[in-house]
Design an enzyme around this catalytic site. Structure first.
Site, PDB file in Angstrom:
ATOM      1  N   SER A  88      70.261  -1.081  36.377  1.00 50.54           N
ATOM      2  CA  SER A  88      70.620  -2.258  36.686  1.00 50.54           C
ATOM      3  C   SER A  88      69.873  -3.355  36.885  1.00 50.54           C
ATOM      4  O   SER A  88      69.047  -3.149  37.420  1.00 50.54           O
ATOM      5  CB  SER A  88      71.279  -2.091  38.017  1.00 50.54           C
ATOM      6  OG  SER A  88      71.979  -3.253  38.681  1.00 50.54           O
ATOM      7  N   PHE A 102      63.488 -13.009  36.065  1.00 51.59           N
ATOM      8  CA  PHE A 102      63.847 -12.721  38.046  1.00 51.59           C
ATOM      9  C   PHE A 102      64.302 -13.615  38.526  1.00 51.59           C
ATOM     10  O   PHE A 102      64.465 -14.677  38.045  1.00 51.59           O
ATOM     11  CB  PHE A 102      62.283 -12.278  38.809  1.00 51.59           C
ATOM     12  CG  PHE A 102      61.781 -12.993  38.995  1.00 51.59           C
ATOM     13  CD1 PHE A 102      60.423 -12.941  40.494  1.00 51.59           C
ATOM     14  CD2 PHE A 102      61.448 -14.132  39.005  1.00 51.59           C
ATOM     15  CE1 PHE A 102      60.344 -13.556  40.430  1.00 51.59           C
ATOM     16  CE2 PHE A 102      60.553 -15.417  39.601  1.00 51.59           C
ATOM     17  CZ  PHE A 102      59.893 -14.716  40.434  1.00 51.59           C
ATOM     18  N   GLU A 103      65.819 -13.413  38.882  1.00 53.03           N
ATOM     19  CA  GLU A 103      66.361 -14.216  39.586  1.00 53.03           C
ATOM     20  C   GLU A 103      67.484 -14.508  38.297  1.00 53.03           C
ATOM     21  O   GLU A 103      67.945 -15.810  38.382  1.00 53.03           O
ATOM     22  CB  GLU A 103      65.997 -15.177  40.806  1.00 53.03           C
ATOM     23  CG  GLU A 103      65.679 -14.842  42.001  1.00 53.03           C
ATOM     24  CD  GLU A 103      65.321 -15.950  42.554  1.00 53.03           C
ATOM     25  OE1 GLU A 103      66.563 -16.676  42.846  1.00 53.03           O
ATOM     26  OE2 GLU A 103      64.496 -15.383  43.238  1.00 53.03           O
ATOM     27  N   ASP A 115      67.903 -15.244  29.390  1.00 52.32           N
ATOM     28  CA  ASP A 115      68.858 -15.394  28.244  1.00 52.32           C
ATOM     29  C   ASP A 115      69.724 -15.100  29.049  1.00 52.32           C
ATOM     30  O   ASP A 115      71.157 -16.208  28.431  1.00 52.32           O
ATOM     31  CB  ASP A 115      68.054 -13.899  27.591  1.00 52.32           C
ATOM     32  CG  ASP A 115      66.824 -13.842  27.459  1.00 52.32           C
ATOM     33  OD1 ASP A 115      66.131 -14.239  26.099  1.00 52.32           O
ATOM     34  OD2 ASP A 115      65.864 -13.268  27.841  1.00 52.32           O
TER      35      ASP A 115
END
Length: 625
Positions: free
Chosen positions: A192, A432-433, A437
């Site tokens: 995930s 990250f965060e 895309d």
């Protein structure tokens, strides 16, 4: 004109009947209908998706700090800068893959871990704009250390600030603000990443309903090996109050390492931000008191997204500071390096690089502080702009650092200059965060959803035309005028005279943007979610439009206030608008062109073939048989 208006309304009616809420659930939509008309969305970017101009968040450029707040911020700048000059050693942190205890202690004493915690709980009590100003200083000096601070407060305990009960705030905020207790945000799992709703970590409620038992693991958690308090997201079984049906839904929890059963793996070996602690975290039969649920049971996804959305502007401010430092080093070199009998600053190739680097820094900073000041003024409608600023900042910072290395040449490649470390550190910011895309898709689909909801209003009005003649005629007239090149977006009241020609270029992009959204929805209806090549072009156009708007607003403010930097800011804005308007128009035209539809098809076929063959799939150039 009236016939053309009727045709446009008919198109709108047909379009609405096939439109759908791209990123909202059916149940949420039904809830909105039951509650009646939604409040006015003041997001500038959301409204251009439906061809409307709502200027309140961008014109005039926000300026929300009081004189007292400005004085407080100014009083903190010098201590923060002295800390980086006298205490912190970014190269040492990177070399050791760790921030030493003395440096961390000095950071705590500085109040850097509780910048936005209210003073009643031991923090500095700064708002978003003040926080952003300090983020710039951190970004200019040490991104690895910045991740340690940001993972702690921008996301680690931000959920407690946003969703915590009075009791939760009373218990935890003093610890994380001034008692040297680190926090972390634990969402990502092996299966995930961007699909946060697919997490496997699970919490089961006890029979007496007094606690949950948590099992599972999280990966790549910043501060994961040192955090004593974590915001953790896990699947929980929830019963629908209306149907009685049981479903898994994500719930957010405040988890203490002291609960027992919480362990972490060794620090990950990373390409960059080595000074920050990144580790896997394991939960084995962790007993969480029921009062440690953050927000509502089953509403954890909402909590996670709000935390991430709320903190994204800080990335823009941080990376604006990083770009400043890269530009400073590049400029110093250009001013002193002599080649072929001249200082290299006199060569057009170098001038172009320096100009472009400054244009991008100015736009990034303008975005970050427009958003932060809207947030501080109470806006709830900043999520599209925050996503745009994160994408823009992370990509511009990479470009600026790379060009700084190019200007320094061989010296830029050397470790002692420090730019190679910055480049390594910067690479994670596009991931990250919210990967860039995914955020592009978020921007495009969220905007399309909002456009679709407006078309539903038109359909409802058409069902009772006599009661809604004014609304219907307004919509028909607007589209008819736009179709024949009349009317359209007018930015002239908001920018100074010198920027009027540039505002017209931006207005043309906005008009084409709204028309393109309608055309795409009319063509693809619910299948628009699968047109990712096209959605990316739409998002890129949106990003460029926002960059033009915030810089034109900020430069207009600088001129009206007669700031000493006004002329320079005007030049930056003009150059950016010339570039960005061309890109935006190109992306919008390409989004609906048959040529690019064919190109997209071929690109998809190539990618499929490559994946099926596990890599390059071409015949050998040289026959070795």
């Amino acid at each position: 004109m009236l016939r053309l208006a009727r045709v446009n309304i008919q198109k709108l009616d047909a379009l609405h009947s096939r439109c759908f809420a791209a990123v909202a659930s059916k149940k949420a939509h039904e809830k909105d209908i039951a509650q009646g008309p939604a409040r006015q969305n003041e997001s500038f970017m959301a409204n251009i998706f439906r061809g409307s101009l709502v200027p309140t968040q961008v014109f005039p450029y926000p300026d929300v700090l009081t004189s007292e707040q400005k004085e407080l911020t100014a009083s903190l700048i010098d201590p923060f800068e002295r800390f980086f000059a006298e205490v912190n050693n970014a190269a040492r942190n990177d070399e050791n893959s760790k921030i030493d205890d003395n440096t961390l202690t000095a950071l705590w004493e500085l109040g850097a871990f509780g910048i936005q915690v209210p003073s009643d709980f031991g923090g500095l009590g700064l708002n978003n704009t003040q926080y952003g100003r300090l983020c710039e200083i951190v970004g200019a000096n040490d991104l690895g250390l910045g991740i340690t601070i940001g993972a702690h407060q921008s996301i680690g305990f931000k959920g407690i600030l946003l969703f915590g009960t009075p009791e939760q705030k009373e218990k935890y905020l003093p610890k994380v603000a001034s008692e040297k207790v680190y926090a972390a945000f634990a969402l990502t799992e092996p299966s995930s990443g961007s699909d946060a709703a697919s997490i496997k970590c699970r919490a089961v409620k006890s029979a007496d309903g007094k606690h949950y038992v948590l099992n599972g693991s999280k990966i790549w958690i910043s501060n994961g090996g040192m955090a004593e308090i974590m915001t953790v997201f896990a699947q929980t079984e929830q019963t629908d109050k209306k149907t009685g049906e049981k479903k898994d839904k994500v719930t957010a929890f405040i988890v203490e390492r002291s609960f027992g059963g919480v362990t972490s793996g060794p620090p990950e070996k990373k390409m960059g931000i080595k000074a920050s602690n990144t580790a896997e975290v394991y939960f084995e039969d962790v007993k969480i008191p029921i009062e440690n649920i953050l927000g509502e049971e089953g509403e954890g996804f909402k909590v996670a997204m709000n935390i991430l959305n709320n903190g994204r502007f800080g990335m823009g401010a941080t990376l604006a500071g990083t770009m400043k430092e890269c530009i400073k080093k590049a400029t110093e070199h250009a001013n002193n390096r002599v080649q072929f009998g001249q200082k290299i600053k006199n060569y057009g190739a170098i001038q172009e690089k320096l100009a472009q680097m400054n244009i991008l820094q100015y736009a990034t900073e303008s975005m970050a502080f427009a958003i932060s000041q809207n947030m501080d003024s109470g806006s709830q409608d900043y999520h599209l702009e925050a996503a745009i600023s994160k994408v823009y900042a992370s990509e511009c910072a990479w470009y600026v650092c790379d060009e700084a290395i190019q200007i320094l040449g061989g010296m830029g490649f050397m470790k002692e200059t420090g730019l190679e470390r910055v480049l390594r550190d910067l690479r994670i910011f596009r991931i990250f965060e919210g990967t860039n895309d995914i955020l592009r898709l978020f921007v495009a689909l969220t905007g399309i959803q909002y456009a679709g909801s407006h078309l539903k209003e038109v359909q409802r009005a058409l069902k009772k035309p006599t009661a809604n003649l004014g609304f219907i005629f307004k919509e028909a007239s607007k589209r008819a005028a736009s179709t024949v090149g009349l009317g359209g977006t007018d930015l002239s009241p908001y920018v100074i005279d010198e920027l009027q020609p540039y505002a017209k270029k931006t207005a043309a992009c906005i008009d084409l943007f709204g028309q393109t959204v309608e055309e795409l929805l009319l063509k693809y209806n619910k299948n628009i979610v699968h047109q990712q090549f096209t959605l990316s072009k739409l998002a890129n156009a949106a990003i460029d439009i926002y960059a033009m708007i915030v810089t034109q607003s900020r430069a207009s403010r600088a001129t009206r206030l007669n700031l000493p930097t006004a002329n320079h800011e005007l030049s930056l804005t003009k150059a950016l608008t010339l570039q960005a308007s061309d890109r935006a128009l190109m992306n919008l035209r390409n989004a609906t062109s048959s040529y690019h539809q064919e190109l997209n098809k071929e690109m998809s076929l190539i990618a499929q073939s490559v994946c099926e063959n596990s890599g390059v799939h071409t015949s050998g150039v040289i026959d070795l048989n």
